[in-house]
Design an enzyme around this catalytic site. Sequence first.
Site, PDB file in Angstrom:
ATOM      1  N   GLU A 126      -3.455  -9.808   4.309  1.00  0.00           N
ATOM      2  CA  GLU A 126      -4.225  -9.448   5.503  1.00  0.00           C
ATOM      3  C   GLU A 126      -5.363 -10.413   5.835  1.00  0.00           C
ATOM      4  O   GLU A 126      -5.592 -10.728   7.008  1.00  0.00           O
ATOM      5  CB  GLU A 126      -4.800  -8.016   5.364  1.00  0.00           C
TER       6      GLU A 126
ATOM      7  N   GLU B 148       0.830  -1.209   0.000  1.00  0.00           N
ATOM      8  CA  GLU B 148       0.000   0.000   0.000  1.00  0.00           C
ATOM      9  C   GLU B 148       0.861   1.254   0.000  1.00  0.00           C
ATOM     10  O   GLU B 148       0.537   2.253  -0.658  1.00  0.00           O
ATOM     11  CB  GLU B 148      -0.934  -0.024   1.214  1.00  0.00           C
TER      12      GLU B 148
END
Length: 259
Positions: free
Chosen positions: A135, A115
Amino acid sequence: MADDRIRSTIEGPVAILTLDRPAKLNALDQSMIAAIEDWIEATEANRDIRVAILTGSGEKVFSAGGDIAAWAGLDPLTFMRDWVRNGHRVFDRLARLRQPLIAVLNGHAFGGGLELAATADLIILEEHGRIGLPETGLGMVPGWSGTQRLVRRFGPRIVRRMTLAGEMFAAEAALAHGLVDQVVPKGDGLAAGLKLAGDIAARGPVAVQIAKQLINAAEGEEQGAPIETIAGALVAYTQDLKEGAASFREKRAPRFEDQ
């Protein structure tokens, strides 16, 4: 810098930010995120900087993302208000940095590390690196725009594969899918980044920065800000603004003329 795990150096017109926590896979905590924001402010304010590079130290990992030890014990509200929102704010500012930003991935970029890399305009990956969003395998969702900015920049199908199925992409596959712009041999990332930065710095700096804003607007990264920025710069060259400023100083009504 406020945190010595975030190193800042300058090479000519290029500012370099290095994540320097290799023992912890360059994982981010709140102090490091705050230091990145300080770096953004300093880089934005430096008129001599035309290009910025974001990279990591060590030979294996660019960043493993958020430091689990830093967020795992937070209560849900603190996690939402501090961890997620602070990260979003800083990553958004990084994506909208005035100067073009090159991410040089010296190794793997996972979760928050990917990210972070996705805030860059261009991404260089060393050949041994892999990228992914693990995640959901930890029972959580990407929290720093992994389901938003990454979808805009990489496309929804590839983000679904990373997020829902946990698929990891090796360097050549990442290049083939448009997740990175260059793949270089191990250890050559920073040199390649500096060469690319030099190519960008040789071009018209105002044109480059405006072009970046326009691309961001088309992509949905920024909305009204680029339009207002360009409009404001245009008006700044007009006689109207000179007359308006003069009338304010002289405490009189402005006398605008046709142009």
